[in-house]
Design an enzyme around this catalytic site. Sequence first.
Site, mmCIF file in Angstrom:
data_model
loop_
_atom_site.group_PDB
_atom_site.id
_atom_site.type_symbol
_atom_site.label_atom_id
_atom_site.label_comp_id
_atom_site.label_asym_id
_atom_site.label_seq_id
_atom_site.Cartn_x
_atom_site.Cartn_y
_atom_site.Cartn_z
ATOM 1 N N ASN A 81 0.846 -1.209 0.000
ATOM 2 C CA ASN A 81 0.000 0.000 0.000
ATOM 3 C C ASN A 81 0.878 1.255 0.000
ATOM 4 O OD1 ASN A 81 -2.280 -1.624 0.291
ATOM 5 N ND2 ASN A 81 -2.529 -1.229 2.486
ATOM 6 N N TYR B 19 -7.388 -13.796 8.938
ATOM 7 C CA TYR B 19 -6.282 -14.134 8.036
ATOM 8 C C TYR B 19 -6.230 -15.628 7.731
ATOM 9 C CZ TYR B 19 -4.100 -9.724 9.705
ATOM 10 O OH TYR B 19 -3.812 -8.429 10.029
ATOM 11 N N ARG C 44 -3.089 -17.040 6.344
ATOM 12 C CA ARG C 44 -1.752 -16.694 5.841
ATOM 13 C C ARG C 44 -0.640 -17.524 6.471
ATOM 14 N NH1 ARG C 44 -1.261 -10.511 8.087
ATOM 15 N NH2 ARG C 44 0.395 -10.424 6.526
ATOM 16 N N GLY D 123 -5.289 9.388 14.895
ATOM 17 C CA GLY D 123 -6.569 9.182 14.209
ATOM 18 C C GLY D 123 -7.013 10.465 13.516
ATOM 19 N N ALA E 253 -5.471 3.382 6.095
ATOM 20 C CA ALA E 253 -5.225 4.803 6.398
ATOM 21 C C ALA E 253 -3.794 5.021 6.863
ATOM 22 C CB ALA E 253 -6.196 5.287 7.467
ATOM 23 N N ASP F 282 -1.155 3.340 6.163
ATOM 24 C CA ASP F 282 -0.201 3.199 5.061
ATOM 25 C C ASP F 282 -0.240 4.447 4.177
ATOM 26 O OD1 ASP F 282 0.088 0.665 6.125
ATOM 27 O OD2 ASP F 282 -1.533 -0.110 4.873
ATOM 28 N N ASP G 277 -7.910 -0.673 0.296
ATOM 29 C CA ASP G 277 -6.727 -0.049 0.908
ATOM 30 C C ASP G 277 -6.110 1.025 0.026
ATOM 31 O OD1 ASP G 277 -7.148 -2.163 2.619
ATOM 32 O OD2 ASP G 277 -5.032 -2.726 2.736
HETATM 33 O O1 CKP Z 1 -2.588 -0.203 9.301
HETATM 34 P P1 CKP Z 1 -3.310 -0.183 8.013
HETATM 35 O O2 CKP Z 1 -4.795 -0.171 8.168
HETATM 36 O O3 CKP Z 1 -2.857 0.923 7.131
HETATM 37 O O4 CKP Z 1 -2.864 -1.543 7.289
HETATM 38 C C1 CKP Z 1 -3.702 -2.348 6.542
HETATM 39 C C2 CKP Z 1 -3.023 -3.563 5.978
HETATM 40 O O5 CKP Z 1 -1.106 -5.730 5.643
HETATM 41 C C3 CKP Z 1 -4.015 -4.481 5.291
HETATM 42 O O6 CKP Z 1 -3.981 -4.249 3.920
HETATM 43 C C4 CKP Z 1 -3.524 -5.880 5.590
HETATM 44 O O7 CKP Z 1 -3.241 -6.593 4.435
HETATM 45 C C5 CKP Z 1 -2.282 -5.690 6.431
HETATM 46 O O8 CKP Z 1 -2.398 -4.370 6.968
HETATM 47 C C6 CKP Z 1 -2.212 -6.788 7.475
HETATM 48 O O9 CKP Z 1 -1.427 -7.716 7.297
HETATM 49 O O10 CKP Z 1 -2.980 -6.700 8.445
HETATM 50 MG MG MG Z 2 -1.353 0.701 10.520
#
Ligand code: CKP
Ligand code: MG
Length: 312
Positions: free
Chosen positions: A37, A103, A105, A226, A255, A257, A293
């Site tokens: 992102n 997840y 993963r 925030g 947000a 990222d 995202d």
């Molecule tokens: O902290 P953020 O909300 O910006 O991050 C979101 C990302 O990589 C989301 O795309 C997800 O794939 C992840 O964080 C994660 O592994 O949780």
């Molecule tokens: Mg974050």
Amino acid sequence: MDVVTLGETMMLFTPDNPGPMRYADRFSNRVAGAESNVAIGLARLGFQSGWISRLGDDEFGKKINAFIRGEGVDTSQVILDETADTGLFFKEKLAPGEWRVKYYRQGSAASRLKPGDVDESYIAEANYLHVTGITPALSDSCYETVLTAIDYARAHGVNVVFDPNLRRKLWPDHKARKVLTELVQKADIVLPGIEEAEFLFGNGTPEELARTFREKGASTVILKLGGTGAYYLNNAAEGYAEGFEVPEVVDPVGAGDGFSAGVLSGLLDGLDMKDAVQRGNAVGAMVVMAPGDVEGLPEKDRLVDFITNRNQ
Ligand code: CKP
Ligand code: MG
């Protein structure tokens, strides 16, 4: 490269209708991962970004690779792994403002990233290395890979930017606290959310918490508050950058990222800390107004308009 980043990107599925996923029969499908992102955010703002990762040599891996490359990010360092699958995750909207992430993963291709996957010369030529606390949570070899990338960056004078991105579903609290603190010590710029800061160092005001990050070794701390904005502190500057009001939070994920991409773009453009952080706030606000995202990540002219309109 202006910024090189490293981490896992997954196929994201979101039920088309709100409510628990057991009742969902239609899903929207997107590409999502904190580090990619950031890379996409920077590419959209006109910078050169590169993303290091492993994907499964499967349909989803091919889709993610093509998508990220199509966004203008350099994917020359991505390995397609025939022996493991691309990670998946699901994001349910349970009720307005209430999201839940699940997840799939464990054992994914990205969790098999290893130090040998990182090319020292690729990192050496970047201005910034961006890493998050998600990657070291994925496996021991991922943790070692992050340390290796940071070592390369430090050896070549490349600034290390660290977003703790605490994911409590991925590891036990005590381990997260230990490793995230270790990475704070190795970073030049740390971008924690206020809740992550409190998880690491206990309750405190933004000023107190930022000072603690500095005492631990980070030279610049940008604490995300925030919608209110962010507080920044380093040797030369200190203060608050106000957040942007948004009519509706459509999807809050991503947000942070967007914020990182905005701040880094500002620093790369030579803005002072306050204006760079303001850019971070603006990109974060633009991301939450769109689903997914990366959909809300702006081009440079839209970002400048968004900031100018607020400031008029
Ligand atoms: O902290 P953020 O909300 O910006 O991050 C979101 C990302 O990589 C989301 O795309 C997800 O794939 C992840 O964080 C994660 O592994 O949780
Ligand atoms: Mg974050």
